[in-house]
Design an enzyme around this catalytic site. Structure first.
Site, PDB file in Angstrom:
ATOM      1  N   ASP A  12       0.877  -1.184   0.000  1.00 36.26           N
ATOM      2  CA  ASP A  12       0.000   0.000   0.000  1.00 36.26           C
ATOM      3  C   ASP A  12       0.910   1.228   0.000  1.00 36.26           C
ATOM      4  OD1 ASP A  12      -0.826   0.542   3.529  1.00 36.26           O
ATOM      5  OD2 ASP A  12       0.905  -0.473   2.653  1.00 36.26           O
ATOM      6  N   ASP A  17       6.836   1.360   2.367  1.00 32.81           N
ATOM      7  CA  ASP A  17       6.664   0.420   1.253  1.00 32.81           C
ATOM      8  C   ASP A  17       7.644   0.776   0.131  1.00 32.81           C
ATOM      9  OD1 ASP A  17       3.974   1.253   2.528  1.00 32.81           O
ATOM     10  OD2 ASP A  17       3.503  -0.723   1.723  1.00 32.81           O
ATOM     11  N   HIS A 250       9.152   0.024   8.660  1.00 32.76           N
ATOM     12  CA  HIS A 250       8.590  -1.317   8.890  1.00 32.76           C
ATOM     13  C   HIS A 250       8.786  -2.258   7.693  1.00 32.76           C
ATOM     14  CE1 HIS A 250       6.304   0.772  12.084  1.00 32.76           C
ATOM     15  NE2 HIS A 250       5.938   1.636  11.156  1.00 32.76           N
ATOM     16  N   ASP A 251       8.283  -1.850   6.535  1.00 33.97           N
ATOM     17  CA  ASP A 251       8.189  -2.770   5.389  1.00 33.97           C
ATOM     18  C   ASP A 251       9.561  -3.206   4.885  1.00 33.97           C
ATOM     19  OD1 ASP A 251       5.377  -0.853   4.103  1.00 33.97           O
ATOM     20  OD2 ASP A 251       5.460  -2.457   5.595  1.00 33.97           O
TER      21      ASP A 251
HETATM   22  O1  RIB Z   1       1.815  -0.305  10.777  1.00 33.03           O
HETATM   23  C1  RIB Z   1       2.817  -0.195   9.806  1.00 33.03           C
HETATM   24  C2  RIB Z   1       2.305  -0.585   8.456  1.00 33.03           C
HETATM   25  O2  RIB Z   1       1.204   0.252   8.111  1.00 33.03           O
HETATM   26  C3  RIB Z   1       3.343  -0.381   7.332  1.00 33.03           C
HETATM   27  O3  RIB Z   1       3.165  -1.366   6.347  1.00 33.03           O
HETATM   28  C4  RIB Z   1       2.986   0.964   6.789  1.00 33.03           C
HETATM   29  O4  RIB Z   1       3.336   1.095   5.404  1.00 33.03           O
HETATM   30  C5  RIB Z   1       1.492   0.957   6.933  1.00 33.03           C
HETATM   31  O5  RIB Z   1       0.947   0.263   5.825  1.00 33.03           O
HETATM   32 CA    CA Z   2       2.795  -0.722   4.036  1.00 33.24          CA
END
Ligand code: RIB
Ligand code: CA
Length: 318
Positions: A12, A17, A250-251
């Site tokens: 997303d 990302d 995160h991703d």
């Molecule tokens: O909570 C973190 C996630 O939510 C990550 O993938 C960020 O891109 C959002 O999609």
């Molecule tokens: Ca994401």
């Protein structure tokens, strides 16, 4: 040279990302064969345009982008509006990424059909890495009952055991489509790695490291500096991290874990998703003490090596 990791990212596209896509597309040990998009950080049209724009930026327009589902699989929309105003400093993504906007269109085949047909025909293993709401994956499982058997490894960015971000109980990707997420964890995928906030919040990138990445000067490095700077400003405003002026990406940690599994520390647990709690909707219930007496269905990451993560970003984007 050992065999490359063949990978499809379902995303997303928002800022983290985008770093994940660039790391996957540029890392020598990964063959990013396709990208599928879903609603989440932004509406589907924007997450799709953002994904195409990132691939244009790094000179990889041949990697196909297939647009997927624009809303949760059961509910008409996410359980509630996000808690910040879109496109303000509180928004770690923005509707459109701060890079040149693509003029290209996504592939004509929709994401769910692309996923089913690619895995039906696959003769070599392809890891599937959903890093947004799990709606496309849930739809593939519903449309093709054998889909979970065909996917050799599923690496999910999502969930939280001790660490939430969307509500007191839940992480955004799971919360955004709790019914879809629940069906994915119940689907019987062979090999599931869940990378929750408990791990990603231990792989923080500081403002100094962000500047060092940008100084590498390549398009990917400069874009990463743009994206991570936005994330740091947003986290400083909305959810301060343990390290001042830092943010999780995160991703991208999921991509790092694909090539260096010991960059994270995991525990095998049963994971289920709450789909009806008033206070707990979208919570990943991680059975760390095996109290549900259900077979563990995932390796759950509880820690991460931040130095190795940042070093990989520097090595790959340099
Ligand atoms: O909570 C973190 C996630 O939510 C990550 O993938 C960020 O891109 C959002 O999609
Ligand atoms: Ca994401």
């Amino acid at each position: 040279m050992t065999e490359k990791h063949r990978l499809i990212i379902d995303c997303d596209t928002g800022t983290d990302d985008a770093v994940a896509i660039m790391l996957a597309a540029l890392h020598p040990a990964i063959d990013l064969i396709g990208v599928t998009t879903v609603f989440g950080n932004a509406p589907l049209t924007a997450t799709t345009i953002n994904s195409l724009s990132v691939l244009d930026l790094i000179g990889r327009p041949e990697i196909p982008v297939h647009a997927g589902i624009s809303r949760p699989i059961v509910r008409k929309a996410m359980p509630s509006e996000r808690f910040f105003k879109t496109d303000t400093v509180a928004d770690p993504h923005g509707t459109y990424l701060d890079i040149p906007r693509t003029t290209r269109q996504p592939a004509s085949t929709k994401a769910v059909d692309y996923l089913i047909e690619t895995y039906r025909a696959a003769t070599q293993p392809i890891t599937l890495m959903p890093i947004g709401p799990l709606t496309n994956i849930a739809a593939a499982v519903a449309l093709e009952p054998r889909f979970a058997e065909w996917v050799p490894k599923l690496i999910i960015m999502g969930g939280g055991h001790e660490v939430p971000n969307m509500t007191a109980s839940a992480e955004f990707n799971i919360w955004a489509d709790p019914d879809g997420a629940a069906s994915v964890f119940e689907a019987g995928f062979n090999d599931v790695l869940m990378v929750p906030l408990d791990a990603t919040h231990r792989a923080l990138v500081t403002d100094k490291q962000c500047a060092a990445i940008g100084a590498l000067g390549t398009p990917a490095a400069k874009a990463t500096e743009t994206f991570v700077t936005r994330r740091i400003n947003s986290y400083e405003a909305m959810q301060k991290m343990d390290i001042p002026n830092s943010a999780p990406v995160h991703d991208a940690l999921c991509v790092a874990a694909l090539v260096e599994p010991d960059i994270i520390t995991t525990k095998r647990c049963h994971v289920a998703v709450e789909t009806s709690g008033t206070l707990t909707l979208g919570r990943t219930v991680v059975d760390t003490h095996h109290r549900s007496h259900q077979e563990p269905n995932a390796d759950v990451a509880f820690d991460a090596n931040a130095d190795r993560f940042v070093a990989m970003l520097m090595e790959t984007f340099g």
